[in-house]
Write a protein that holds these residues in place. Structure first.
Motif, short mmCIF file in Angstrom:
data_model
loop_
_atom_site.label_atom_id
_atom_site.label_comp_id
_atom_site.label_asym_id
_atom_site.label_seq_id
_atom_site.Cartn_x
_atom_site.Cartn_y
_atom_site.Cartn_z
N UNK A 68 43.57 43.54 48.88
CA UNK A 68 42.85 44.74 48.63
C UNK A 68 43.70 45.23 47.13
N UNK A 69 45.18 45.43 47.36
CA UNK A 69 45.92 45.96 46.48
C UNK A 69 45.92 44.96 45.47
N UNK A 70 45.98 43.72 45.60
CA UNK A 70 45.94 42.47 44.32
C UNK A 70 44.66 42.78 43.63
N UNK A 75 41.67 44.23 39.01
CA UNK A 75 40.50 45.38 38.43
C UNK A 75 41.01 46.22 37.32
N UNK A 76 41.95 46.88 37.73
CA UNK A 76 42.64 48.10 36.90
C UNK A 76 43.10 47.39 35.42
N UNK A 81 42.18 47.28 30.00
CA UNK A 81 41.75 46.50 28.56
C UNK A 81 40.57 46.99 27.94
N UNK A 82 39.60 47.13 28.62
CA UNK A 82 38.43 47.84 28.28
C UNK A 82 38.46 49.33 27.59
N UNK A 105 43.70 54.13 43.90
CA UNK A 105 42.92 52.92 44.71
C UNK A 105 44.18 52.15 45.36
N UNK A 106 45.22 52.06 44.75
CA UNK A 106 46.26 51.33 45.29
C UNK A 106 47.00 51.97 46.58
#
Length: 162
Positions: A68-70, A75-76, A81-82, A105-106
């Motif tokens: 999940x952390x990876x 995702x982050x 970047x966006x 989230x992490x």
């Protein structure tokens, strides 16, 4: 400056609530790995069965936390970047907010993991918050991500060991 920090903290708390509501991993991991009554009665009474079950449950939670952390990190990075494409001066607020949300989230996904993974994820979270603060201070900020990269490598090592 304080107003921006309060907004970022509010966004981070909202993200944490949203993330924690979506994945009740500690509860499901405990119930899914607890032995059934038949398995409990078949186990020897030396006490090693419960220790083994507990270790297996902790390992399963740690493996899930690592995955999940990876995923959160990946995702982050895409969201950062966006947000960076928005450009200064307004874009730096979006980037700062995304770093803060990513760090939450992490932190949420590290709950229940072993000590090494939890410590590594806390370092990642700290570095993400430092990047959030740097972007919040300056519209033209280009902070180094070397410390974050080192923390991610430490997480990879901790996850490989578990």
């Amino acid at each position: 400056m304080n107003r921006n920090r309060l907004i970022l903290i509010g966004l981070a708390v909202t993200a944490a609530i949203a993330v924690s509501g979506c994945d009740p991993q500690p509860e499901s991991a405990d119930t899914a790995t607890s032995p059934s009554p038949a398995a409990s009665s078949a186990a020897p009474t030396g006490g090693t069965a419960s220790a083994t079950t507990s270790t297996a449950a902790n390992d399963a939670v740690t493996v899930k936390a690592c995955a999940d952390i990876r995923k959160d990190i990946k995702d982050n990075a895409a969201k950062i970047t966006k947000a960076e494409k928005i450009g200064p001066p307004a874009g730096h607020f979006a980037v700062s907010a995304q770093w803060a949300a990513g760090s939450v989230a992490i932190l949420a996904h590290s709950i229940g993991a072993n000590e090494a993974v939890t410590a590594a994820s806390e370092k990642i979270q700290d570095e993400m918050m430092a990047l959030s603060d740097a972007y919040n201070k300056s519209a033209d900020a280009k902070p180094s991500k070397k410390a974050l990269d080192a923390a991610v490598k430490e997480l990879d090592a901790a996850c490989s060991a578990s």
